[in-house]
Design a protein around this motif. Sequence first.
Motif, PDB file in Angstrom:
ATOM      1  N   THR A 183     -12.254  35.239  97.660  1.00  0.00           N
ATOM      2  CA  THR A 183     -11.744  36.909  96.605  1.00  0.00           C
ATOM      3  C   THR A 183     -13.458  37.520  96.578  1.00  0.00           C
ATOM      4  N   LYS A 184     -14.564  36.837  97.209  1.00  0.00           N
ATOM      5  CA  LYS A 184     -15.292  37.393  97.322  1.00  0.00           C
ATOM      6  C   LYS A 184     -15.398  39.405  98.005  1.00  0.00           C
ATOM      7  N   ASP A 185     -14.725  39.108  99.150  1.00  0.00           N
ATOM      8  CA  ASP A 185     -14.929  40.201  99.798  1.00  0.00           C
ATOM      9  C   ASP A 185     -13.798  40.248  99.894  1.00  0.00           C
ATOM     10  N   VAL A 186     -12.588  40.793  99.231  1.00  0.00           N
ATOM     11  CA  VAL A 186     -11.911  41.077  98.963  1.00  0.00           C
ATOM     12  C   VAL A 186     -11.603  41.844  97.573  1.00  0.00           C
ATOM     13  N   PRO A 187     -11.167  43.266  96.918  1.00  0.00           N
ATOM     14  CA  PRO A 187     -11.836  43.404  95.905  1.00  0.00           C
ATOM     15  C   PRO A 187     -10.485  43.482  95.563  1.00  0.00           C
ATOM     16  N   PHE A 188     -10.257  43.149  93.699  1.00  0.00           N
ATOM     17  CA  PHE A 188      -8.979  42.644  93.626  1.00  0.00           C
ATOM     18  C   PHE A 188      -8.543  41.405  94.069  1.00  0.00           C
ATOM     19  N   ALA A 189      -8.966  40.629  94.208  1.00  0.00           N
ATOM     20  CA  ALA A 189      -8.356  39.391  94.530  1.00  0.00           C
ATOM     21  C   ALA A 189      -7.573  38.636  93.227  1.00  0.00           C
ATOM     22  N   LYS A 190      -8.636  38.009  92.796  1.00  0.00           N
ATOM     23  CA  LYS A 190      -8.104  37.940  91.269  1.00  0.00           C
ATOM     24  C   LYS A 190      -7.391  38.205  90.765  1.00  0.00           C
ATOM     25  N   PRO A 191      -6.888  40.054  90.088  1.00  0.00           N
ATOM     26  CA  PRO A 191      -5.633  40.492  89.907  1.00  0.00           C
ATOM     27  C   PRO A 191      -4.083  40.611  90.045  1.00  0.00           C
ATOM     28  N   ILE A 192      -4.336  40.478  91.810  1.00  0.00           N
ATOM     29  CA  ILE A 192      -3.346  40.761  92.929  1.00  0.00           C
ATOM     30  C   ILE A 192      -2.889  39.218  92.479  1.00  0.00           C
ATOM     31  N   LEU A 193      -3.703  38.556  92.603  1.00  0.00           N
ATOM     32  CA  LEU A 193      -3.480  36.699  92.705  1.00  0.00           C
ATOM     33  C   LEU A 193      -2.575  37.078  91.010  1.00  0.00           C
ATOM     34  N   VAL A 194      -2.906  36.805  90.065  1.00  0.00           N
ATOM     35  CA  VAL A 194      -2.001  36.957  88.974  1.00  0.00           C
ATOM     36  C   VAL A 194      -0.843  37.417  88.537  1.00  0.00           C
ATOM     37  N   MET A 195      -0.581  39.071  89.555  1.00  0.00           N
ATOM     38  CA  MET A 195       0.337  39.664  89.794  1.00  0.00           C
ATOM     39  C   MET A 195       1.592  38.988  90.375  1.00  0.00           C
ATOM     40  N   VAL A 196       0.660  38.513  91.338  1.00  0.00           N
ATOM     41  CA  VAL A 196       2.129  37.799  92.126  1.00  0.00           C
ATOM     42  C   VAL A 196       2.742  36.368  91.321  1.00  0.00           C
ATOM     43  N   LEU A 197       1.196  35.738  90.525  1.00  0.00           N
ATOM     44  CA  LEU A 197       2.093  33.996  89.844  1.00  0.00           C
ATOM     45  C   LEU A 197       3.551  34.642  88.580  1.00  0.00           C
ATOM     46  N   GLY A 240      13.507  39.746  99.517  1.00  0.00           N
ATOM     47  CA  GLY A 240      12.793  38.456  99.447  1.00  0.00           C
ATOM     48  C   GLY A 240      11.899  38.114 100.377  1.00  0.00           C
ATOM     49  N   LEU A 241      11.377  38.633 100.880  1.00  0.00           N
ATOM     50  CA  LEU A 241      10.033  39.006 102.342  1.00  0.00           C
ATOM     51  C   LEU A 241       8.973  37.933 102.014  1.00  0.00           C
ATOM     52  N   ILE A 242       8.605  37.763 100.286  1.00  0.00           N
ATOM     53  CA  ILE A 242       7.451  36.894 100.197  1.00  0.00           C
ATOM     54  C   ILE A 242       8.079  36.226  98.689  1.00  0.00           C
ATOM     55  N   SER A 243       8.310  34.688  98.705  1.00  0.00           N
ATOM     56  CA  SER A 243       7.957  34.167  97.806  1.00  0.00           C
ATOM     57  C   SER A 243       7.030  33.674  97.518  1.00  0.00           C
ATOM     58  N   ALA A 244       6.913  33.820  95.942  1.00  0.00           N
ATOM     59  CA  ALA A 244       5.128  33.236  95.577  1.00  0.00           C
ATOM     60  C   ALA A 244       4.694  31.690  95.709  1.00  0.00           C
ATOM     61  N   PHE A 245       6.050  31.004  95.193  1.00  0.00           N
ATOM     62  CA  PHE A 245       5.720  29.948  95.667  1.00  0.00           C
ATOM     63  C   PHE A 245       5.054  29.254  96.574  1.00  0.00           C
ATOM     64  N   ASN A 246       5.811  29.834  97.818  1.00  0.00           N
ATOM     65  CA  ASN A 246       5.127  29.647  99.368  1.00  0.00           C
ATOM     66  C   ASN A 246       3.600  29.905  99.208  1.00  0.00           C
ATOM     67  N   MET A 247       3.736  31.085  99.018  1.00  0.00           N
ATOM     68  CA  MET A 247       2.663  31.825  99.361  1.00  0.00           C
ATOM     69  C   MET A 247       1.016  30.775  98.470  1.00  0.00           C
ATOM     70  N   ILE A 248       1.829  30.564  97.024  1.00  0.00           N
ATOM     71  CA  ILE A 248       0.933  29.684  96.654  1.00  0.00           C
ATOM     72  C   ILE A 248       0.259  28.863  96.908  1.00  0.00           C
TER      73      ILE A 248
END
Length: 300
Positions: free
Chosen positions: A112-126, A158-166
């Motif tokens: 999260t400190k090195d990747v820009p907008f990491a937290k908004p992307i995580l919220v979008m995935v959730l 269905g390339l990425i499952s949000a649950f599996n990614m978490i």
Amino acid sequence: MSILKASRADARPVWMERPGPLVQAGKAVAIAAIVVVMLYPFFYVILMSFASPEAATSGTFWPSSFSIQAYVSILTGGVVTRALLVSAGVTLVGTVLSMAFTTTLAYGLTRTKDVPFAKPILVMVLCTMLFGAGIIPNYLLVRQLGLLDSYWSLILPGLISAFNMIVVRNFFMGLPSELIEAAKLDGASEFQIFIRIVLPLSKAVLAVIALFYAVGYWNSFFNAMIYLNDAAKWPIQLVLNQYVVQGSTLSSVQPPGVPAPPGETIQKAVIVISTIPILLVYPFAQKYFTKGMLTGAVKG
């Protein structure tokens, strides 16, 4: 009085005490009954798939005579064998791509400190776990991308499952940060850290998630039913749906002069063939389930 209170305080709860012989016998009977109930359909399907045409219509659990005519019919017809190859290819390619994208996204969201907008992307995935577009918007999107009647329509939606990614992300976050910091001091790049340190230490959770993806791709038939119009591209599960649910027959692929097996025998044989690959793969990944899922799901 004080001794009595101390003994009550030191006493173990009732549910932690060793059960008596009658309770243990009751548990054994209950477990045996559950095992019988679970295994009965499985053995019945296998037995009926090998039943001869005369025994298949007798209505008995144990056929009086056996035959492999049903397997010969479905494997020589070309429909089932082609569907097996389609499912195997989709499962292999889909699992590899899903694992690649899931692990890279999960690792990126841990930085999260090195990747820009990491937290908004995580919220979008959730948010994708709570809200779905629906069948019609998904179909319109697939059609707009030109993926109709393509094998990619079975993989990309269905390339990425949000649950599996978490789960994978939580596992990555539980890895020792000292290893990553030491690798950075030695001049390793993020890609090198990911390939040489993070992935080798995450074999347990990766095996579990890979099995989840593989089972999902192998058992999926709804996307094929919506996006594929060419019957030659149908996976095994859609063929299974045609034989079991729709009641299709194999009379068109029977050799001349050879009667077709009963429809019930054909259905059971297709079920067995479509189930065997998963049954062969599952035991090899079963040992990773407890370690992988518990470590990935619980942080700390």
